[in-house]
Design a protein around this motif. Structure first.
Motif, mmCIF file in Angstrom:
data_model
loop_
_atom_site.group_PDB
_atom_site.id
_atom_site.type_symbol
_atom_site.label_atom_id
_atom_site.label_comp_id
_atom_site.label_asym_id
_atom_site.label_seq_id
_atom_site.Cartn_x
_atom_site.Cartn_y
_atom_site.Cartn_z
ATOM 1 N N ASP A 320 0.838 -1.208 0.000
ATOM 2 C CA ASP A 320 0.000 0.000 0.000
ATOM 3 C C ASP A 320 0.872 1.258 0.000
ATOM 4 O OD1 ASP A 320 -2.290 -1.506 -0.005
ATOM 5 O OD2 ASP A 320 -2.658 -1.337 2.147
ATOM 6 N N ARG A 321 1.932 1.242 0.812
ATOM 7 C CA ARG A 321 2.827 2.413 0.858
ATOM 8 C C ARG A 321 3.539 2.601 -0.482
ATOM 9 N NH1 ARG A 321 4.388 0.129 5.786
ATOM 10 N NH2 ARG A 321 6.427 -0.467 4.941
ATOM 11 N N THR A 322 3.978 1.479 -1.053
ATOM 12 C CA THR A 322 4.698 1.557 -2.325
ATOM 13 C C THR A 322 3.802 2.077 -3.448
ATOM 14 O OG1 THR A 322 6.107 -0.295 -1.632
ATOM 15 C CG2 THR A 322 6.073 0.217 -3.978
ATOM 16 N N ALA A 323 2.552 1.663 -3.446
ATOM 17 C CA ALA A 323 1.602 2.160 -4.449
ATOM 18 C C ALA A 323 1.388 3.654 -4.292
ATOM 19 C CB ALA A 323 0.280 1.406 -4.327
ATOM 20 N N ALA A 324 1.255 4.106 -3.048
ATOM 21 C CA ALA A 324 1.033 5.537 -2.805
ATOM 22 C C ALA A 324 2.251 6.362 -3.203
ATOM 23 C CB ALA A 324 0.693 5.758 -1.332
#
Length: 424
Positions: A320-324
């Motif tokens: 999720d962090r990487t996508a953001a």
């Protein structure tokens, strides 16, 4: 002679009991000729003509040893040595005789033939047990021709239906139901309509732990649970030359951040954390095109649900962090889940007791691979015995094991089963 004296005499007699290691080895080598490969391995896929030949050979050996044979509707085979109280549920051992396309001589086969050697040894010495002893081999354990894996034992314990298994197709469109009928192993007994008092499975480790520690016997308290995922990173393909670095939407670079995190998560949960990315597909897979899409597998494993769930949560949070941060789309789909399987303390205890009695070096080894014992454990107290394999290699034609180690594991199986079946 009073009952106490008779009990001491029986115990002393069975303490000295040992299997015939050469007979076990010869049986393994004879079975390995069915589907033998040039590199010294075995290709005997489930429900092929070669599988039928292997089944016929093992069933013939069982009948020669005085065992009765029952086959259920999914093709699981149960070979029974009667007990003095045949109404008791049998103490069962077994594994599988189907192999990978590039399989070895010992994976699965050892567990079946070790059980047969136990029976032959009891016959040699005229030893009777109160409970019956059964040796089973389960259909399509490997899952290399038909999916799902561990099919026969899975249907047996109700993990999935007989109809679902029958409908499974190989790459040529042949179904399990049709192939069972064709090779003559579609039996009459309803899967699961067959009691089990306790279940033991003897197996090569399929890993390097025992060999590395120079131990002969692995006592298996549990099998790791696993979560499998498909991960897809979506960017935008573009020309590798004209597109500046800061304007790229490079799916490969984002995937490359996730892959080492899978390994890092596993390393944060020792000693049984496992994290693997084993498959990757890059689109359009061209030397001078920025990748627009990357699909890859993620395999997480650990010994209990709590730890496996923590690993899952850490991975999803990182994605999720990487996508953001990247602005790219990342889709994560869990495609398979097998919960961890702790084995029954009484059966594990019988293995420990037998190993101590026989004086073999030992250590606990949690299994990282799936086995039919996982499904048997849903129905009866179950456990496993591991022996080393050379360099930890399995699912490979060069798979190898020392005859002395195979004999030792079979001796442990013999005494563990006798503890449960009760000598009379």
């Amino acid at each position: 002679m009073n009952d106490m004296t008779e009990a001491v005499k029986t115990e002393t007699t069975t303490d000295a009991l040992r299997v015939d290691g050469k007979r076990l080895w010869d049986a393994l080598m004879e079975l390995a000729q069915i589907g033998a490969t040039e590199k010294g391995g075995v290709k005997r896929l489930a429900l092929t003509d070669l599988d039928r030949q292997g089944r016929d050979l093992v069933v013939g050996w069982a009948k020669a040893a005085g065992m009765t044979v029952t086959i259920d509707q999914i093709g699981n085979v149960f070979m029974r040595r009667a007990g003095t109280d045949d109404a008791l549920p049998p103490v069962m051992t077994g594994s599988h005789i189907d192999t990978q396309p590039t399989g070895g001589k010992f994976d699965g086969n050892y567990g079946v033939l070790a059980g047969l050697e136990v029976v032959r040894t009891l016959n040699d010495h005229g030893i009777r047990t109160e409970a019956p002893i059964e040796v089973a081999f389960w259909t399509n354990e490997e899952g290399s021709r038909f999916v799902p894996v561990m099919m026969g034992s899975g249907v047996f314990c109700g993990a999935f239906t007989l109809e679902h298994a029958y409908a499974a197709k190989d790459v040529d469109g042949r179904t399990v139901g049709e192939e069972l009928e064709r090779i003559g192993y579609r039996g009459d007994q309803a899967p699961g309509d067959h009691p089990i008092g306790a279940y033991f499975e003897t197996h090569i480790e399929q890993g390097p732990v025992l060999e590395d520690a120079d131990k002969v016997i692995g006592v298996v308290p549990a099998v790791m649970g696993l979560s499998w995922y498909d991960c897809t990173v979506t960017g935008m393909e573009a020309h590798a030359g004209p597109t500046p670095m800061h304007l790229r939407r490079d799916a490969m670079q984002v995937a490359a951040k996730i892959v080492p995190e899978v390994v890092a998560i596993a390393n944060r949960y020792p000693p049984y954390g496992r994290g693997t990315v084993g498959m990757m597909q890059v689109f359009p897979n061209s030397r001078n095109v920025i990748p627009g899409e990357v699909k890859f597998s993620i395999d997480l494993r650990n010994v209990n649900d709590e730890l496996l769930n923590r690993m899952h949560e850490e991975m999803t949070a990182f994605i999720d962090r990487t996508a953001a941060e990247s602005g790219l789309g990342i889709k994560l789909e869990r495609v398979s889940y097998y919960p961890p399987c702790p084995f029954h303390e009484d059966v594990v205890g019988a293995v420990r007791s037998a190993t101590a009695k026989l004086g073999y070096s030992t250590m606990d080894v949690v299994s990282g691979a799936g086995h039919d014992a996982i499904y048997a454990a849903r129905l009866a107290p179950s456990g496993m015995i591991f022996v080393p394999c050379k360099d930890g290699i399995s699912h490979n034609e060069i798979e190898d094991a020392q005859p002395a180690h195979l004999e030792a594991g079979c001796n442990v199986l013999l005494h563990a089963m006798l503890e449960r079946a009760k000598v009379v």
